[in-house]
Design an enzyme around this catalytic site. Structure first.
Site, mmCIF file in Angstrom:
data_model
loop_
_atom_site.group_PDB
_atom_site.id
_atom_site.type_symbol
_atom_site.label_atom_id
_atom_site.label_comp_id
_atom_site.label_asym_id
_atom_site.label_seq_id
_atom_site.Cartn_x
_atom_site.Cartn_y
_atom_site.Cartn_z
ATOM 1 N N MET A 1 0.326 -6.005 5.704
ATOM 2 C CA MET A 1 0.139 -7.377 5.208
ATOM 3 C C MET A 1 0.435 -8.375 6.328
ATOM 4 O O MET A 1 0.616 -9.574 6.071
ATOM 5 C CB MET A 1 1.030 -7.631 3.992
ATOM 6 N N HIS B 1 5.987 -6.501 12.808
ATOM 7 C CA HIS B 1 7.247 -6.261 13.510
ATOM 8 C C HIS B 1 7.211 -4.837 14.044
ATOM 9 O O HIS B 1 6.214 -4.105 13.877
ATOM 10 C CB HIS B 1 8.447 -6.514 12.582
ATOM 11 N N HIS C 1 5.861 -1.925 11.863
ATOM 12 C CA HIS C 1 4.401 -1.770 11.809
ATOM 13 C C HIS C 1 3.885 -1.140 13.104
ATOM 14 O O HIS C 1 3.019 -0.264 13.078
ATOM 15 C CB HIS C 1 3.716 -3.128 11.651
ATOM 16 N N GLN D 1 8.193 4.991 5.714
ATOM 17 C CA GLN D 1 9.202 5.472 4.751
ATOM 18 C C GLN D 1 9.957 4.301 4.122
ATOM 19 O O GLN D 1 10.498 4.411 3.031
ATOM 20 C CB GLN D 1 10.195 6.405 5.444
ATOM 21 N N GLN E 1 5.938 3.788 -2.487
ATOM 22 C CA GLN E 1 4.532 3.521 -2.185
ATOM 23 C C GLN E 1 3.927 4.694 -1.400
ATOM 24 O O GLN E 1 2.849 5.180 -1.723
ATOM 25 C CB GLN E 1 4.445 2.232 -1.363
ATOM 26 N N ARG F 1 9.884 -9.826 5.213
ATOM 27 C CA ARG F 1 10.662 -10.711 4.333
ATOM 28 C C ARG F 1 12.033 -11.055 4.916
ATOM 29 O O ARG F 1 12.689 -11.973 4.414
ATOM 30 C CB ARG F 1 10.834 -10.079 2.953
HETATM 31 P P1 AMP Z 1 3.746 -4.347 4.773
HETATM 32 O O1 AMP Z 1 3.084 -5.175 5.830
HETATM 33 O O2 AMP Z 1 5.150 -4.761 4.482
HETATM 34 O O3 AMP Z 1 2.902 -4.154 3.553
HETATM 35 O O4 AMP Z 1 3.901 -2.888 5.408
HETATM 36 C C1 AMP Z 1 2.801 -2.201 5.950
HETATM 37 C C2 AMP Z 1 3.239 -0.810 6.317
HETATM 38 O O5 AMP Z 1 4.319 -0.879 7.238
HETATM 39 C C3 AMP Z 1 3.754 -0.004 5.115
HETATM 40 O O6 AMP Z 1 3.333 1.346 5.231
HETATM 41 C C4 AMP Z 1 5.258 -0.136 5.252
HETATM 42 O O7 AMP Z 1 5.968 0.935 4.670
HETATM 43 C C5 AMP Z 1 5.392 -0.102 6.761
HETATM 44 N N1 AMP Z 1 6.676 -0.695 7.175
HETATM 45 C C6 AMP Z 1 7.193 -1.890 6.789
HETATM 46 N N2 AMP Z 1 8.426 -2.054 7.333
HETATM 47 C C7 AMP Z 1 8.690 -0.941 8.055
HETATM 48 C C8 AMP Z 1 9.797 -0.497 8.846
HETATM 49 N N3 AMP Z 1 10.892 -1.226 9.003
HETATM 50 N N4 AMP Z 1 9.709 0.710 9.437
HETATM 51 C C9 AMP Z 1 8.602 1.492 9.285
HETATM 52 N N5 AMP Z 1 7.524 1.133 8.558
HETATM 53 C C10 AMP Z 1 7.574 -0.063 7.951
#
Ligand code: AMP
Length: 294
Positions: free
Chosen positions: A30, A34, A37, A148, A153, A187
């Protein structure tokens, strides 16, 4: 690096890649990227010839009153980071193009969605499955990597892949953390300084649980109590849930073993954060315990 917004253009690009026999790796996000990702992108990079990352703040996975409108966005910065991470194509569609008139899946179609975040965020996983299904259909990856950090999810997507017999390798890569242990999250940008300081208690609580397991504790009740007590201290933290489930079934367990996942959600100030730990550290199927570092 190409940036594609139109769904039709993305489908054409994927078709050309397929004709060229290229193996597509995919990381859906999304945005407001960071290191978490980026580690998924590096993880995927070594397993494909063409790396596609999507940046799409998916409206259907936000409930009424959640943070869809204020969710942080910075496409310029995200593009620069994707380019550094050797992404070949950023897919950056509009909601109108993604959701012309498709039906949402019913809750009954979604495995493992009824507990944990499924309770606190009704409809959330329907939205997640809906977008991931659409993105898989457009991007047609051979390998897709999830974090993870969002364990429920990731497990739901793994199971969907199995149930639907999708020819996609779904991999789960480890959670990347800040120096003090806080799991990276878009967030975290919402946290006020005092909340940020206290948010470290979430990962501290997971460390306590993992140490207890390593020292032989096998009662889920005892470990959950320990975690709950640690989180009860800071005044900005309100626990949503602390649960221990079996990774394979996502059902709560009473006795801990090598399949036990401790997951928690807490509201820090006004920001809902989640985190989890594989208590035994045993590598589960499709699961990697090592981060892909820069
Ligand atoms: P999001 O942009 O938050 O929807 O996350 C996109 C992908 O990045 C999802 O598969 C999340 O699980 C992964 N993700 C988010 N934060 C982390 C993190 N701190 N470490 C590893 N993967 C992450």
């Amino acid at each position: 690096m190409q940036i594609i917004s139109a769904v039709t253009e993305m489908r054409d690009a994927v078709e050309r890649l397929g004709l060229g026999g290229r193996r597509i790796g995919f990381v859906p996000t999304m945005g407001f990227l960071h290191e978490g990702h980026l580690s998924l992108m590096r993880h995927a990079r070594t397993r494909c010839d063409c790396l596609i990352a999507s940046i799409f703040v998916n409206p259907t996975q936000f409930g009424p009153g959640e943070d869809l409108d204020r969710y942080p966005r910075d496409f310029e910065r995200d593009s620069a980071l994707c380019s550094e991470a050797d992404v070949d194509i950023i897919f950056h569609p509009s909601a109108a193009d993604i959701y012309p008139d498709r039906q949402a899946p019913s809750a009954a179609e979604i495995p493992f969605a009824c507990g944990l975040c499924g309770v606190s965020r009704p409809g959330h996983f329907q939205g997640v499955v809906r977008i991931v299904t659409i993105l898989f259909d457009i991007v047609r990856p051979q390998v897709a990597v999830f974090g993870q950090k969002d364990a429920q999810q990731a497990r739901i997507i793994q199971q969907l892949q199995q149930d639907r017999g999708l020819a996609i390798e779904v991999l789960v890569a480890p959670t990347v953390r800040e120096k003090d242990g806080l799991a990276m999250s878009s967030r975290n940008a919402y946290l006020a300084p005092r909340e940020r300081e206290q948010a470290v208690c979430l990962s501290e609580a997971l460390d306590l649980a993992r140490s207890a397991y390593a020292q032989g504790e096998r009662s889920a009740e005892t470990v959950k109590r320990m975690v709950g007590e640690h989180l009860a201290g800071p005044d900005t933290i309100a626990v949503d849930y602390v649960e221990i489930v079996d990774w394979r079934t996502f059902k709560p367990v009473a006795d801990l073993d090598e399949w036990s996942l401790l997951a928690l959600a807490a509201v820090v100030g006004r920001t809902r954060l989640i985190d989890n730990v594989n208590l035994s550290g045993v590598e589960w199927p499709g699961f990697s315990l090592r981060s892909s570092t820069a």
